[in-house]
Design a protein around this motif. Structure first.
Motif, PDB file in Angstrom:
ATOM      1  N   MET A  72       0.828  -1.209   0.000  1.00 37.15           N
ATOM      2  CA  MET A  72       0.000   0.000   0.000  1.00 37.15           C
ATOM      3  C   MET A  72       0.862   1.258   0.000  1.00 37.15           C
ATOM      4  N   SER A  90     -10.625   2.837  -0.702  1.00 35.67           N
ATOM      5  CA  SER A  90     -10.040   1.541  -0.376  1.00 35.67           C
ATOM      6  C   SER A  90     -11.048   0.728   0.442  1.00 35.67           C
ATOM      7  N   ALA A 132      -3.655   1.715   6.406  1.00 34.61           N
ATOM      8  CA  ALA A 132      -4.218   2.461   5.286  1.00 34.61           C
ATOM      9  C   ALA A 132      -4.041   3.963   5.460  1.00 34.61           C
ATOM     10  N   THR A 136      -0.981   6.031   3.096  1.00 38.52           N
ATOM     11  CA  THR A 136      -1.483   7.002   2.116  1.00 38.52           C
ATOM     12  C   THR A 136      -1.128   8.428   2.526  1.00 38.52           C
TER      13      THR A 136
END
Length: 231
Positions: A72, A90, A132, A136
């Motif tokens: 990721m 996502s 996540a 990001t």
């Protein structure tokens, strides 16, 4: 490529090593929905080199989280450098909410499965959501996680426990069945068996788990050798 009359431009992103199952599945979905599709390829060395940066971004040494975060992190890096996308979607939370993990098949009862599902949701901030969010954000992206919309989660958790358990040998059965009559994604992808993110993105020849394990074992042996030389 099948064309869809969509009110907005649709981009999809996938990451994996050569011959990874996730890349093949994502490609099939992209062709089905007619999206502008980006595939990010990485090899073992690139993954290993990213580990230190990933740990720095995550601020955790949790083994599973670090292993799953590398993919990721790298795809987020690609999105930031190669596209003008800033807000991305996502699927975090779907496995915890809709009982997508394999072990839910062995739950003693639907009530206990429901209890564990809620436990996983409460702990998401330490694991998948942490992964996540941090991977990001490290590249200036804004993440949206539709499966964790509070209205959807409240509705799903209000359903009787016996409706939420795996059925016919399939996890996330109720969620999958809700899309059975639609043509949103190919049927073989809709009913695809659960595969961990860090497993699905790697080569079928050698898993990311084994690649990292071999690397760490080599580092440990090297450190031991250096220590003995200093004695």
């Amino acid at each position: 490529m099948k064309e869809r009359n969509l009110p907005y431009s649709l981009q999809t992103f996938a990451i994996g090593m050569e011959d990874s199952p996730d890349l093949k599945a994502a490609r099939k979905v992209a062709n089905h929905i007619g999206s502008e599709h980006h595939e990010v390829m990485f090899d073992a060395e690139e993954g290993i080199q990213a580990v230190d940066e990933v740990i720095f971004s995550l601020e955790t040494y949790d083994i599973t989280t670090v292993r799953a975060s590398v993919g990721m992190y790298l795809v987020s890096k690609y999105i930031r450098k190669k596209t003008d996308s800033v807000v991305i979607f996502s699927g975090e939370g779907s496995d915890e909410l809709t009982q997508g993990y394999i072990y839910f098949h062995k739950a003693p009862s639907s009530e206990e499965a429901a209890e564990d599902s809620e436990r996983l949701l409460r702990e998401l901030y330490m694991f998948d959501v942490l992964r996540a969010d941090r991977t990001t954000a490290a590249h200036g992206l804004e993440l949206r996680v539709p499966f964790l919309d509070h209205r959807f989660t409240a509705y799903y958790l209000s359903l009787p426990p016996e409706l939420r358990i795996p059925k016919n040998g399939v996890e996330k059965y109720l969620l999958r069945e809700a899309f059975e009559s639609s043509d949103l994604i190919p049927k073989d992808i809709l009913w695809r068996p659960k595969e961990a993110f860090s497993d699905g993105l790697t080569s079928i020849k050698k898993s990311w788990f084994n690649i990292l394990q071999d690397h760490i074992e080599h580092q440990v042996l090297l450190s031991q050798s250096l220590f003995l030389e200093m004695m």
